[in-house]
Design a protein around this motif. Structure first.
Motif, PDB file in Angstrom:
ATOM      1  N   GLY A  30       0.808  -1.221   0.000  1.00  0.00           N
ATOM      2  CA  GLY A  30       0.000   0.000   0.000  1.00  0.00           C
ATOM      3  C   GLY A  30       0.836   1.263   0.000  1.00  0.00           C
ATOM      4  O   GLY A  30       0.349   2.342  -0.349  1.00  0.00           O
ATOM      5  N   GLU A  78      -4.782  -3.694   0.382  1.00  0.00           N
ATOM      6  CA  GLU A  78      -4.019  -2.475   0.133  1.00  0.00           C
ATOM      7  C   GLU A  78      -3.648  -2.290  -1.329  1.00  0.00           C
ATOM      8  O   GLU A  78      -3.202  -1.201  -1.729  1.00  0.00           O
ATOM      9  N   TRP A 115      -4.985   0.702  -3.112  1.00  0.00           N
ATOM     10  CA  TRP A 115      -4.507   2.051  -2.816  1.00  0.00           C
ATOM     11  C   TRP A 115      -3.590   2.581  -3.919  1.00  0.00           C
ATOM     12  O   TRP A 115      -3.257   3.761  -3.926  1.00  0.00           O
TER      13      TRP A 115
END
Length: 1000
Positions: free
Chosen positions: A450, A472, A475
């Motif tokens: 992330g 993640e 992201w």
């Protein structure tokens, strides 16, 4: 008596004015007179007035310490235009320095320049001077510095240049000088700098007499069309510090005599055909900092003595070096760049590589290295690129690399690496390209990923990665490619994955993924490739998949998808579709129920379609009567519908005829050529069936006239057009009047064979039409980047480049005032029936007038993504250099066959991709594979021109007139023969037979 006071006042004013003029000393008078012949749009010479007594306080003027005599003139970047007037400047008796760098000094350099006898320094670089070099220049007895870089001088270098008495610097870079390489220059024994690069000299060897220049410190002869061996006499250049012979056709070995030149700091010999081994005795070059002999045919081992030098940059890539890399390379305290890719080197990398020096760029790809990755590579915290793919490296990635936050590009693919990837390495904040494919890595993708907010390409294919894909991953808003096929990934796709709005490729085939596809799949607007084959994903295929308009490859085979095949799927233009071996059922959408898609749906026993044998006989004769009733109802309904349509059409036609009879009287016709048609013919054909294009400013119709002639009609959008054409980045509202006025103002005056012809315009209060000549082959962009791109062979592409360049050159140099197009792109270059090119779409063109109005900052950016010059994007300054950059991008399109913006480039555009690929892989990986290799030499020369035009510094871009000249020089005998054979080199003229065009 009343007239006496007036007479007295007039006399006083006259005497006062005479006093002001006569008060200026003689040097000032000469400079003031020269100013009168110059254009000064920025008022840079505002301080040059005739009311001062001396010019010593004028901008750019320097006088002697104890006198008012002018000794130096420096007008660098003043943006003045006009001739170099020897009649004024050479009358300044103490003038020793003239610097006019980066202006628009034009015309020829007069022979009378030899009258400037005190001159020590003459810099006229980056101007618009033309003609031949004055043979009288060597008559300046004291001249030490002569720089004529970046002009349009042509012809040979005069033999008289060999007679300079005190010249120390001679720079003639980026001109159009031809003839053979001038051996007379090597008689100027006083020279310290000789720079003749990027001139189209005839193929010539380096004369042996080069050894006469014993005072030479810098020798730059890049791209001078040099051939043959490097003469041994270079060993006589005992003071040489910089040697650059790149981009030539030199062959043979690197002379051993070069090792005697112990003053050398920089040797650049790349892009030649040099062979043999590196010369022994290279350890003598104790001052050497940069050594680049890449892209040659050198062989043998890398000598240990080379690696013991205090090098900062060592580039030996794309040769035939063998053996092991000497361990001493790791001891160099200054080494920041090491590129060895594309050789046959073996052994392991030194364990201490990167420990002594601040290593920044490391590329050892496609060799035969083995062993582990040195843990010390990023000890100084400056490592940016680590490219090691295509070797036999083994072991784990050192944990120390997980904290190397300077890394931007990591390629470790196609090795024998194993173990888990350090958790920190997944989340390095500046890495944009992470490739680990074809290794034996294990473990999971760490949640730290992330933090890799800059990541655009994540390639993990063919490893042993396992576990779930972390949430993640969603992201990474810049992620464009996620390829993780042939691993052991499990679990369902994370819900956050739909946040990846830039995603172009999602390839996770051959894993153990389960769950369902996310319902919000339509958020992947840029998805081109979706491959989830051979997993255990179930549920229904989301209907939103039909809204992925750029999807080209879809493979969901060998999963557990159920339910119907989405009807919207038939709206996509897929090159490959595979939904086989799932649990799909129901009736296939009609456009997919074809034999060509049979293999795409096998292994789904519940599917029913019109394939032969499928669904036949399932209902027998049951319900036949009911079917007949339905058929009868359908027939009756069809008849009622047809009658209704005919009635409506007749009523509508009468209404439109009545409407046209009223509207036609309101149209105003303005013609720019003799017409063989009336506005009525045009208006009668503006139906939707005749629309052939739609852009930011309006629709374009194809209109066939009663005479059989075809024209194209652009109807400018009414009111304000808020939806900008895809790819255009001119912000704000696009007003119809500005586009229309710009086209009429520009094209109404132009007559040139390579500018699209505007026949006439028609206007009413609410609508505006522009009538052009029709281009049967459409735009270059549409043709080049479609499946018809193969029609454009190299002779055709070369002719298109020349045609477009001539059109732009006419706008920049021959129109008075000059015109800047501001939206040069392949879609605005139209092709006639013989593939002759025309520059079109002048909706945002600007006139560059003498008052400088055309060079002021614009309130918005005009242009298209991938074509906009770097400086224009942040200065909003309009000038010809912006067009030259855009044209350079078009040239790169013609050479590479690629679009200016492509998902394959990552964060790069075509210019950056071409430069990087050329540097790292060679020209073969840049040239369009559809082009015949017999034209490689000519293609490479045109590629070079494209790269010159796209220089990040505007000052380094050649003027369009020079671009035309360079392109014409490329037309070698083989190219001409091939083009003539196909009938594609004959010039295309207007029907009036004009060749160059002129303002109306």
């Amino acid at each position: 008596m009343s007239l006496l006071p007036l007479f007295f006042l007039f006399t006083v004013l006259l005497l006062q004015n005479h006093f002001f003029i006569s008060a200026l000393n003689q040097d000032g008078l000469y400079l003031y007179q020269w100013k009168q012949s110059l254009d000064d749009p920025d008022s840079s010479l505002a301080s040059w007035n005739n009311r001062d007594t001396t010019p010593c306080n004028w901008a750019g003027v320097t006088c002697g310490p104890n006198s008012s005599a002018v000794t130096s003139l420096d007008l660098s970047n003043f943006n003045v235009a006009g001739p170099f007037s020897a009649n004024f400047l050479c009358r300044l008796p103490n003038l020793t320095s003239i610097i006019l760098f980066n202006n628009s000094i034009n015309q020829t350099l007069p022979l009378q320049i030899s009258l400037c006898t005190p001159l020590l320094h003459l810099d006229l670089s980056q101007n618009l001077l033309t003609g031949t070099l004055p043979h009288t220049l060597p008559l300046l007895p004291s001249l030490r510095y002569l720089d004529l870089t970046g002009n349009n001088f042509s012809g040979p270098i005069p033999p008289s240049f060999g007679t300079f008495q005190n010249l120390q610097t001679l720079s003639l870079v980026f001109n159009l000088l031809d003839d053979v390489f001038p051996p007379s220059l090597f008689n100027i024994t006083s020279l310290k700098t000789l720079n003749l690069s990027y001139n189209p000299f005839h193929p010539s060897p380096i004369p042996h007499s080069i050894g006469n220049l014993t005072n030479l410190e810098t020798l730059w002869l890049s791209a001078c069309n040099l051939e043959g061996p490097i003469p041994d006499s270079v060993g006589n250049l005992k003071n040489l510090r910089v040697l650059d012979l790149t981009f030539n056709n030199l062959y043979g070995p690197i002379p051993s005599s070069l090792t005697r030149v112990t003053t050398l700091k920089q040797i650049e010999l790349y892009n030649n055909s040099l062979s043999g081994e590196l010369p022994r005795g290279i350890s003598n070059l104790t001052s050497l900092r940069l050594f680049d002999v890449s892209m040659n045919h050198l062989s043998g081992s890398i000598p240990d003595e080379l690696c013991r030098l205090p090098l900062e940059s060592l580039n030996l890539y794309e040769n035939g070096f063998t053996g092991e890399l000497p361990p001493s390379i790791a001891d160099s305290p200054n080494l920041y760049e090491l590129r060895l890719f594309g050789n046959k080197l073996t052994g392991s990398l030194p364990d201490s590589l990167g420990k002594s020096g601040p290593l920044r760029w490391l590329d050892v790809s496609t060799n035969r290295f083995s062993g582990g990755i040195p843990a010390s590579l990023c000890d100084h915290g400056e490592l940016e690129e680590m490219l090691m793919l295509g070797n036999q490296f083994s072991g784990e990635i050192p944990a120390s690399l997980g904290s190397c936050r300077s890394l931007t590009r990591v390629r470790l693919g196609k090795n024998r690496l194993s173990g888990e990837v350090p958790a920190g390495m997944w989340g390095l904040p500046h890495v944009y390209f992470l490739e680990l494919m074809s290794n034996s890595f294990s473990g999971s993708i760490a949640r730290t990923i992330g933090g890799a907010r800059n990541l655009s390409s994540l390639i993990l294919t063919k490893n042993n990665f396992s576990g779930v894909i972390p949430e993640e991953i969603g992201w990474l808003e810049n992620l464009q490619e996620f390829s993780g096929g042939d691993n052991r990934l499990s679990g369902s796709l994370p819900g956050s994955i739909v946040n990846l709005g830039q995603l172009g490729t999602l390839d996770l085939h051959n894993n153990m993924l389960s769950g369902e596809l996310p319902k919000e799949i339509q958020s992947w607007k840029k998805l081109n490739d979706l491959n989830l084959a051979n997993n255990v994903i179930g549920g229904e295929i989301p209907d939103g998949i039909g809204s992925l308009t750029v999807l080209n490859f879809l493979d969901l085979s060998n999963n557990q998808f159920s339910g119907n095949v989405p009807t919207a799927l038939q709206n996509l233009k897929l090159n490959q579709l595979n939904l086989s071996y799932n649990r799909l059922s129901g009736k296939l959408p009609p456009l997919l129920a074809k034999d060509m898609y049979r293999a795409s749906f096998i292994g789904n026993p519940g599917l029913c379609g019109d394939f032969k044998g499928l669904c036949d006989g399932k209902n027998g004769d049951k319900g036949k009567g009911f079917v007949w009733i339905l058929r009868a109802i359908f027939i009756v309904a069809t008849l009622v519908f047809v009658v209704g349509v005919v009635w409506f059409y007749l009523r509508y036609k009468n209404f439109k005829n009545a409407e046209r009879s009223v509207d036609k009287s309101k149209w105003t016709l303005m013609s720019f050529h003799k017409l063989g048609f009336s506005e009525d013919e045009i208006l009668n054909c503006l139906d939707e069936d005749n629309v052939i294009g739609s852009g930011s400013s309006g629709k374009v119709y194809k209109v066939v006239l009663t005479s059989g002639e075809v024209v194209a009609v652009k109807k400018i959008w009414g009111g304000v057009k808020k939806e900008i054409e895809s790819g255009d980045v001119e912000r704000g509202q696009f007003h119809q009047d500005s586009a229309f006025d710009a086209e009429v103002e520009t094209l109404g005056k132009i007559r040139h064979k390579n500018i699209v012809k505007l026949w006439c315009c028609c206007t009413t209060r609410d609508s505006k039409l522009l009538v052009y000549e029709y281009m049967p082959n459409g735009s270059l962009g549409d043709l080049l980047h479609s499946n018809k791109g193969g029609l454009l062979d190299w002779p055709t592409r070369y002719k298109i480049a020349v045609d477009a360049a001539e059109g732009l050159s006419y706008l920049h140099h021959d129109c008075v005032p000059s015109i800047v197009h501001r939206d040069v792109k392949s879609n605005n270059i139209l092709l006639d029936g013989d593939f002759g090119a025309r520059v079109a779409d002048f909706g945002v063109a600007k006139v560059v007038d003498a008052t400088g109005k055309g060079t002021k900052s614009m309130s918005v950016i005009a242009g298209s993504c991938g074509y906009i010059a770097p400086e224009y994007a942040y200065t909003l300054r309009v000038n010809e250099k912006s067009d030259i950059y855009s044209f350079g991008v078009v040239v790169l399109e013609l050479v590479t066959g690629r679009r200016p913006i492509d998902p394959d480039f990552g964060e790069k555009d075509l210019v950056m991709w071409a430069c990087t690929t050329l540097d790292q892989k060679g020209v073969e990986h840049v040239i369009d594979s559809r082009l015949d290799s017999c034209f490689k030499e000519e293609i490479c020369k045109v590629l070079n021109i494209g790269l010159m035009c796209t220089s990040p510094l505007p000052i380094n871009r050649p003027a369009m007139r020079r671009v035309v000249k360079m392109l014409q020089e490329v037309g070698t005998e083989n190219l001409t023969k091939a083009a003539k054979k196909e009938g594609k080199l004959s010039p295309y003229y207007y029907d009036d037979g004009s060749d160059h065009g002129s303002l109306a």
